[in-house]
Enzyme design. Structure first.
Site, PDB file in Angstrom:
ATOM      1  N   HIS A 263       0.865  -1.183   0.000  1.00 31.58           N
ATOM      2  CA  HIS A 263       0.000   0.000   0.000  1.00 31.58           C
ATOM      3  C   HIS A 263       0.897   1.226   0.000  1.00 31.58           C
ATOM      4  O   HIS A 263       1.672   1.450   0.928  1.00 31.58           O
ATOM      5  CB  HIS A 263      -0.913   0.012   1.222  1.00 31.58           C
ATOM      6  CG  HIS A 263      -1.847   1.187   1.234  1.00 31.58           C
ATOM      7  ND1 HIS A 263      -3.132   1.130   0.723  1.00 31.58           N
ATOM      8  CD2 HIS A 263      -1.688   2.465   1.680  1.00 31.58           C
ATOM      9  CE1 HIS A 263      -3.716   2.308   0.853  1.00 31.58           C
ATOM     10  NE2 HIS A 263      -2.861   3.130   1.434  1.00 31.58           N
ATOM     11  N   CYS A 264       0.798   2.013  -1.067  1.00 34.25           N
ATOM     12  CA  CYS A 264       1.666   3.181  -1.224  1.00 34.25           C
ATOM     13  C   CYS A 264       0.945   4.424  -0.716  1.00 34.25           C
ATOM     14  O   CYS A 264      -0.130   4.785  -1.222  1.00 34.25           O
ATOM     15  CB  CYS A 264       2.063   3.350  -2.684  1.00 34.25           C
ATOM     16  SG  CYS A 264       3.138   4.773  -2.987  1.00 34.25           S
ATOM     17  N   VAL A 265       1.525   5.078   0.275  1.00 33.44           N
ATOM     18  CA  VAL A 265       0.898   6.283   0.828  1.00 33.44           C
ATOM     19  C   VAL A 265       1.001   7.456  -0.132  1.00 33.44           C
ATOM     20  O   VAL A 265       0.215   8.405  -0.044  1.00 33.44           O
ATOM     21  CB  VAL A 265       1.540   6.650   2.185  1.00 33.44           C
ATOM     22  CG1 VAL A 265       1.282   5.567   3.213  1.00 33.44           C
ATOM     23  CG2 VAL A 265       3.046   6.907   2.027  1.00 33.44           C
TER      24      VAL A 265
END
Length: 410
Positions: A263-265
């Site tokens: 999950h890429c912020v």
């Protein structure tokens, strides 16, 4: 509703003019602060929720709520950069503290398992503001040609296009419709023992396990005919479905994703089977555009020096405010580019060994992977088929949608 009215979180009609009215928690907090008393438990959270609910702007069909995480980058970034341009020591302190603050906020939100638009807004506003400073401070000095400005602009547009594609569906597994029917029939949740982090092992009731084994469960609980035999699948207790191989559950998005990487912020979304290529493309365009912009700016501010030397030794950079601001923005871009370059390097190495970030973390936890290249990559050996085959597999991701049987469609 008029343009200044809205329905608050309690379901009551409210007005922007009354944003400071009827806030008992804030009144109590101020009173305790003045009398040097401690706040009751949960008071700060309630005050923050109230402020977030009342932070709105007028709109046609009623006041629109503003996400609080969008505000700090828009306000603080220009202020910090302009203050850092006043003196060399101020620039050193601010540019050193900014990455620390961002990392602290990342670990704070990661520990609370919260999604936030802070990092996405910071990245997009940084791009826009750096481009604005380049046009306003660097181009007017006459050392940057028209074709170079066009090339930089095209790189920025291509990066934003790839980022827009990466923001789309990463490959979410649809929640089977049978889950709703199962919940109405009263299937016991305690009969399922599973894990949302990809661990294998399913224990279900007799009817449920019969449907899973025989392929009668709807959605993605059926084994695809195109997948090789022996490929492991596991049960997600959160989404209540059997995931295909390499899929994982994202605790921030609350969904299972095919070939979940992480999950890429920075895009506020997962990176999975459907958007991994666009994610790599966006990172690559960012690196090329950023390095090109830094080179053009350093050639203008520090004439007669190579970009690498000028980055560390540029006499006269603080002789006027315009050059100081440009030089400060160059260092800010260099710090961000170094961080994104590290992420891109890890991604390229993982693709070369056909391993995802999620699989690498699980291998480290279970002590089943090999550390290679000084620990930069974790080779699980499960899907590694050689450099060319691994890249061929990556380039074919998302080219053909997963096959579903006629019974699943019905």
């Amino acid at each position: 509703l008029c343009c200044c009215e809205y329905v608050d979180r309690r379901g009551e009609r409210n007005h922007l003019a009354a944003c400071c009215c009827d806030c008992e928690d804030l009144d109590e907090g101020c009173e305790r602060w003045l009398t040097c008393k401690s706040l009751p438990p949960g008071a700060l959270e309630r005050i923050a929720d109230t402020v977030a609910d009342r932070l709105r702007i007028p709109w046609f069909a009623g006041a629109v709520k503003i996400n609080v995480s969008l505000v700090p980058p828009l306000v603080l970034l220009p202020v910090f950069l302009h203050v850092a341009a006043l003196h060399f020591l101020l620039g050193l302190v601010i540019l050193t503290s900014l990455p620390v603050v961002v990392l602290w906020y990342y670990y704070l939100t990661h520990r609370r398992k919260e999604r936030t638009l802070f990092f996405l807004s910071l990245g997009l506003f940084s791009l826009g503001y750096m481009y604005y400073v380049f046009l306003q401070e660097v181009v007017p000095q006459g050392h940057v040609g028209y074709s170079q400005v066009v090339a930089l602009t095209c790189g920025l547009i291509l990066m934003l296009a790839a980022l827009s594609r990466a923001k789309k569906d990463p490959g979410y597994l649809p929640i089977p419709a049978s889950n709703e029917k199962s919940s109405h029939r009263g299937l016991p949740n305690k009969s399922v023992r599973g894990s949302s982090n990809g661990l294998h092992g399913v224990t279900m009731s007799g009817a449920a396990i019969g449907r899973a084994v025989n392929g009668e469960a709807k959605g993605y609980s059926r084994m695809s005919a195109e997948e090789p035999e022996g490929v492991k699948k596991d049960w997600c207790a959160k989404c209540r479905l059997v995931r295909p191989a390499r899929a994982g559950h994202c605790r921030l998005c609350g969904r299972c994703v095919r070939r979940l990487d992480h999950h890429c912020v920075w895009i506020n979304s997962c990176v999975g089977e459907q958007n991994h290529q666009a994610f790599i493309l966006a990172l690559s365009f960012f690196m090329l555009t950023s390095v090109y912009g830094i080179t053009l700016t350093l050639h203008t501010v520090c004439r007669g020096r190579t970009p690498f030397v000028a980055l560390f030794y540029c006499p006269g950079a603080y002789s006027d405010y315009s050059s100081a601001l440009s030089f400060t923005c160059v260092w800010y871009c260099a710090i961000v580019t170094a961080g994104m370059g590290y992420i891109l390097l890890i991604q390229l190495l993982n693709i070369s060994y056909n391993v995802t970030e999620r699989e690498a973390r699980l291998a480290l936890r279970d002590n089943t992977g090999r550390r290679l290249l000084g620990g930069l990559v974790i080779d699980t050996g499960q899907y590694n088929r050689g450099f060319l085959c691994n890249w061929g597999h990556f380039l074919s991701l998302g080219s053909s949608p997963p096959q579903r049987s006629a019974e699943d469609i019905v």
